[in-house]
Enzyme design. Sequence first.
Site, PDB file in Angstrom:
ATOM      1  N   ARG A 117       0.838  -1.201   0.000  1.00 55.54           N
ATOM      2  CA  ARG A 117       0.000   0.000   0.000  1.00 55.54           C
ATOM      3  C   ARG A 117       0.872   1.251   0.000  1.00 55.54           C
ATOM      4  NH1 ARG A 117      -5.152   2.124   2.005  1.00 55.54           N
ATOM      5  NH2 ARG A 117      -5.079   4.270   1.247  1.00 55.54           N
TER       6      ARG A 117
ATOM      7  N   ARG B  16      -5.352   1.633  -4.992  1.00 60.79           N
ATOM      8  CA  ARG B  16      -4.664   0.990  -3.887  1.00 60.79           C
ATOM      9  C   ARG B  16      -4.562  -0.520  -4.054  1.00 60.79           C
ATOM     10  NH1 ARG B  16      -9.573   3.917  -1.592  1.00 60.79           N
ATOM     11  NH2 ARG B  16      -8.168   5.601  -1.944  1.00 60.79           N
TER      12      ARG B  16
ATOM     13  N   ASP C 205      -6.789  -1.698   0.959  1.00 57.15           N
ATOM     14  CA  ASP C 205      -7.299  -0.680   1.869  1.00 57.15           C
ATOM     15  C   ASP C 205      -8.124  -1.393   2.929  1.00 57.15           C
ATOM     16  OD1 ASP C 205      -7.921   1.853   2.898  1.00 57.15           O
ATOM     17  OD2 ASP C 205      -9.682   2.056   1.620  1.00 57.15           O
TER      18      ASP C 205
ATOM     19  N   ASP D 270     -10.276  -0.519   6.327  1.00 56.41           N
ATOM     20  CA  ASP D 270     -10.857   0.539   7.147  1.00 56.41           C
ATOM     21  C   ASP D 270     -11.597  -0.069   8.326  1.00 56.41           C
ATOM     22  OD1 ASP D 270     -10.032   2.693   5.577  1.00 56.41           O
ATOM     23  OD2 ASP D 270     -11.819   2.619   4.328  1.00 56.41           O
TER      24      ASP D 270
END
Length: 166
Positions: free
Chosen positions: A89, A98, A101, A103
Site C-alpha cells: 500500500r 490501492r 485498503d 478501514d
Amino acid sequence: MAHLPRQSVTAYVALGANLGEARQRVLHAFDALALLPSTQLTRRSQIYRTAPYEAQGPDFFNAVARIDTRLTAPDLLDALQAIENQAGRLRPYLHAPRTLDLDLLFYGDAQVHSPRLTLPHPRWRERAFVLFPLADVWPERVSPEDLMRVAGQGIERLPEDASGGA
C-alpha cells in the site's frame, strides 16, 4: 496485582483493492485478519466488484470482515495498516488507487474522534461498497433505506466460487 485479560470486542473491517490481483489481495487480507494476535475472524462477506467511488483507477473488489479481538482500537488500526503495508500500500495522494485498503468501521460501540481514528467510520452509510458487504455480516445494522440511498452506485455481488467461497 494480576491483570485480567481484556474483554473481546466485535469489530468490523472494510476491505478493498483495485490494483494488481485485487480480488486475491482481498482474500489474502481475510487470512491476515484471522492471523492477528488475540483476534478471531468470525464472519466474512461475499466479495463485491464496485466502480470507483470518490477514487480513481480500475474497479474495486470489496468485502467486510467481522472479527472478535482483544486488541485495543489503536492497536487494531496499527495491525490493519501493517497488513496494508505488507500488500504494498502506498498513499501518494487522496483517493489514489490501492493495492489494499483496510478501514475500521466499528469497534464495539466505541465512539472515537481523534486525528488518527474516527469510530464509527464517518462515511460508512454513504458507500455501497461498505453497506452491501456489511449487510452480509451484520444485516441488523443496514436498513433498506441505507441500501436505497446508495442504489445509484455501481456494485455487483460476485458468486461464491468467484470469490473463493467468501
